[in-house]
Write a protein that holds these residues in place. Structure first.
Motif, mmCIF file in Angstrom:
data_model
loop_
_atom_site.group_PDB
_atom_site.id
_atom_site.type_symbol
_atom_site.label_atom_id
_atom_site.label_comp_id
_atom_site.label_asym_id
_atom_site.label_seq_id
_atom_site.Cartn_x
_atom_site.Cartn_y
_atom_site.Cartn_z
ATOM 1 N N GLU A 175 0.820 -1.212 0.000
ATOM 2 C CA GLU A 175 0.000 0.000 0.000
ATOM 3 C C GLU A 175 0.853 1.262 0.000
ATOM 4 O O GLU A 175 0.581 2.205 -0.739
ATOM 5 C CB GLU A 175 -0.908 -0.012 1.229
ATOM 6 C CG GLU A 175 -1.850 1.161 1.301
ATOM 7 C CD GLU A 175 -2.742 1.076 2.523
ATOM 8 O OE1 GLU A 175 -2.882 2.112 3.199
ATOM 9 O OE2 GLU A 175 -3.276 -0.007 2.801
ATOM 10 N N ILE A 176 1.897 1.276 0.798
ATOM 11 C CA ILE A 176 2.764 2.460 0.880
ATOM 12 C C ILE A 176 3.564 2.635 -0.409
ATOM 13 O O ILE A 176 3.746 3.751 -0.885
ATOM 14 C CB ILE A 176 3.696 2.381 2.106
ATOM 15 C CG1 ILE A 176 2.870 2.492 3.395
ATOM 16 C CG2 ILE A 176 4.749 3.488 2.062
ATOM 17 C CD1 ILE A 176 3.652 2.206 4.660
ATOM 18 N N GLU A 177 4.036 1.529 -0.974
ATOM 19 C CA GLU A 177 4.810 1.643 -2.224
ATOM 20 C C GLU A 177 3.962 2.207 -3.349
ATOM 21 O O GLU A 177 4.454 2.928 -4.194
ATOM 22 C CB GLU A 177 5.401 0.291 -2.634
ATOM 23 C CG GLU A 177 6.701 0.007 -1.942
ATOM 24 C CD GLU A 177 7.496 -1.067 -2.634
ATOM 25 O OE1 GLU A 177 8.153 -0.756 -3.657
ATOM 26 O OE2 GLU A 177 7.468 -2.206 -2.147
ATOM 27 N N GLY A 178 2.692 1.848 -3.375
ATOM 28 C CA GLY A 178 1.796 2.478 -4.328
ATOM 29 C C GLY A 178 1.463 1.653 -5.546
ATOM 30 O O GLY A 178 1.734 0.454 -5.623
ATOM 31 N N THR A 179 0.898 2.330 -6.509
ATOM 32 C CA THR A 179 0.396 1.720 -7.734
ATOM 33 C C THR A 179 1.472 0.901 -8.432
ATOM 34 O O THR A 179 2.614 1.324 -8.558
ATOM 35 C CB THR A 179 -0.105 2.813 -8.694
ATOM 36 O OG1 THR A 179 -1.038 3.628 -7.994
ATOM 37 C CG2 THR A 179 -0.753 2.212 -9.918
ATOM 38 N N GLY A 180 1.067 -0.269 -8.875
ATOM 39 C CA GLY A 180 1.976 -1.108 -9.643
ATOM 40 C C GLY A 180 2.783 -2.074 -8.807
ATOM 41 O O GLY A 180 3.521 -2.892 -9.348
ATOM 42 N N VAL A 181 2.675 -2.017 -7.482
ATOM 43 C CA VAL A 181 3.415 -2.934 -6.623
ATOM 44 C C VAL A 181 2.407 -3.848 -5.935
ATOM 45 O O VAL A 181 1.685 -3.433 -5.036
ATOM 46 C CB VAL A 181 4.264 -2.179 -5.582
ATOM 47 C CG1 VAL A 181 4.991 -3.162 -4.677
ATOM 48 C CG2 VAL A 181 5.263 -1.262 -6.272
ATOM 49 N N ASP A 182 2.361 -5.092 -6.403
ATOM 50 C CA ASP A 182 1.433 -6.046 -5.792
ATOM 51 C C ASP A 182 2.071 -6.680 -4.558
ATOM 52 O O ASP A 182 3.216 -6.406 -4.212
ATOM 53 C CB ASP A 182 0.979 -7.092 -6.809
ATOM 54 C CG ASP A 182 2.121 -7.948 -7.344
ATOM 55 O OD1 ASP A 182 3.204 -8.006 -6.726
ATOM 56 O OD2 ASP A 182 1.934 -8.576 -8.395
ATOM 57 N N ARG A 183 1.313 -7.539 -3.906
ATOM 58 C CA ARG A 183 1.785 -8.150 -2.662
ATOM 59 C C ARG A 183 3.028 -9.018 -2.862
ATOM 60 O O ARG A 183 3.906 -9.039 -2.015
ATOM 61 C CB ARG A 183 0.658 -8.961 -2.028
ATOM 62 C CG ARG A 183 -0.486 -8.097 -1.512
ATOM 63 C CD ARG A 183 -1.651 -8.943 -1.021
ATOM 64 N NE ARG A 183 -1.262 -10.060 -0.194
ATOM 65 C CZ ARG A 183 -1.055 -10.001 1.128
ATOM 66 N NH1 ARG A 183 -1.205 -8.854 1.750
ATOM 67 N NH2 ARG A 183 -0.702 -11.072 1.804
ATOM 68 N N VAL A 184 3.100 -9.722 -3.975
ATOM 69 C CA VAL A 184 4.258 -10.576 -4.239
ATOM 70 C C VAL A 184 5.515 -9.723 -4.383
ATOM 71 O O VAL A 184 6.562 -10.022 -3.799
ATOM 72 C CB VAL A 184 4.025 -11.447 -5.501
ATOM 73 C CG1 VAL A 184 5.282 -12.189 -5.888
ATOM 74 C CG2 VAL A 184 2.863 -12.393 -5.276
ATOM 75 N N GLU A 185 5.414 -8.658 -5.144
ATOM 76 C CA GLU A 185 6.551 -7.758 -5.324
ATOM 77 C C GLU A 185 6.913 -7.065 -4.023
ATOM 78 O O GLU A 185 8.093 -6.906 -3.694
ATOM 79 C CB GLU A 185 6.219 -6.725 -6.418
ATOM 80 C CG GLU A 185 7.417 -5.947 -6.875
ATOM 81 C CD GLU A 185 7.109 -5.076 -8.082
ATOM 82 O OE1 GLU A 185 8.073 -4.514 -8.619
ATOM 83 O OE2 GLU A 185 5.939 -4.937 -8.472
ATOM 84 N N ALA A 186 5.909 -6.650 -3.257
ATOM 85 C CA ALA A 186 6.163 -6.007 -1.968
ATOM 86 C C ALA A 186 6.878 -6.955 -1.014
ATOM 87 O O ALA A 186 7.774 -6.547 -0.284
ATOM 88 C CB ALA A 186 4.855 -5.519 -1.353
ATOM 89 N N ALA A 187 6.500 -8.225 -1.029
ATOM 90 C CA ALA A 187 7.168 -9.223 -0.191
ATOM 91 C C ALA A 187 8.640 -9.361 -0.584
ATOM 92 O O ALA A 187 9.521 -9.435 0.274
ATOM 93 C CB ALA A 187 6.469 -10.569 -0.282
ATOM 94 N N PHE A 188 8.901 -9.357 -1.871
ATOM 95 C CA PHE A 188 10.289 -9.431 -2.352
ATOM 96 C C PHE A 188 11.069 -8.182 -1.920
ATOM 97 O O PHE A 188 12.207 -8.287 -1.458
ATOM 98 C CB PHE A 188 10.301 -9.568 -3.880
ATOM 99 C CG PHE A 188 11.682 -9.614 -4.471
ATOM 100 C CD1 PHE A 188 12.524 -10.681 -4.225
ATOM 101 C CD2 PHE A 188 12.131 -8.578 -5.279
ATOM 102 C CE1 PHE A 188 13.802 -10.726 -4.780
ATOM 103 C CE2 PHE A 188 13.409 -8.606 -5.829
ATOM 104 C CZ PHE A 188 14.230 -9.686 -5.570
ATOM 105 N N HIS A 189 10.469 -7.025 -2.024
ATOM 106 C CA HIS A 189 11.135 -5.788 -1.611
ATOM 107 C C HIS A 189 11.417 -5.773 -0.119
ATOM 108 O O HIS A 189 12.478 -5.322 0.306
ATOM 109 C CB HIS A 189 10.286 -4.566 -1.989
ATOM 110 C CG HIS A 189 10.167 -4.360 -3.449
ATOM 111 N ND1 HIS A 189 9.305 -3.454 -3.998
ATOM 112 C CD2 HIS A 189 10.806 -4.934 -4.503
ATOM 113 C CE1 HIS A 189 9.414 -3.483 -5.303
ATOM 114 N NE2 HIS A 189 10.316 -4.384 -5.638
ATOM 115 N N ALA A 190 10.450 -6.242 0.659
ATOM 116 C CA ALA A 190 10.631 -6.257 2.112
ATOM 117 C C ALA A 190 11.719 -7.246 2.507
ATOM 118 O O ALA A 190 12.493 -6.996 3.400
ATOM 119 C CB ALA A 190 9.325 -6.617 2.798
#
Length: 94
Positions: free
Chosen positions: A79-94
């Motif tokens: 949610e904080i990263e914003g548009t275009g970042v889904d949960r899978v991508e956010a998990a990888f970033h985290a």
């Protein structure tokens, strides 16, 4: 490590296209981590971060020591990263 080195490492490891994307991933992850851990721990952890990034974990966080699981952590990062970042991508970033 300074800001440029830190963001460069994140950009390289996550294979992001530019520094802006790296900073968004860093900001989102550290803000949510700052919400999750106690304030004193956030201060201790942030002490080793570059000055420009340290604020995301301490000053930008309204409430520390919140209890939530990994799924909620990932949702908040996404949610904080914003548009275009889904949960899978956010998990990888985290």
């Amino acid at each position: 490590m300074n800001f440029d080195e830190f963001t460069g490492q994140v950009q390289h490891r996550l294979e992001l296209q530019d520094t802006g994307h790296a900073v968004r991933a860093i900001r989102a992850t550290l803000m949510v981590l700052g919400e999750r851990i106690p304030e004193g721990n956030a201060e201790d952890f942030a002490a080793n971060l570059p000055l420009e990034i340290k604020w995301y974990m301490t000053g930008a966080v309204q409430t520390h020591s919140q209890r939530f699981d990994w799924q909620e952590f990932v949702s908040r990062v996404s949610e904080i990263e914003g548009t275009g970042v889904d949960r899978v991508e956010a998990a990888f970033h985290a």
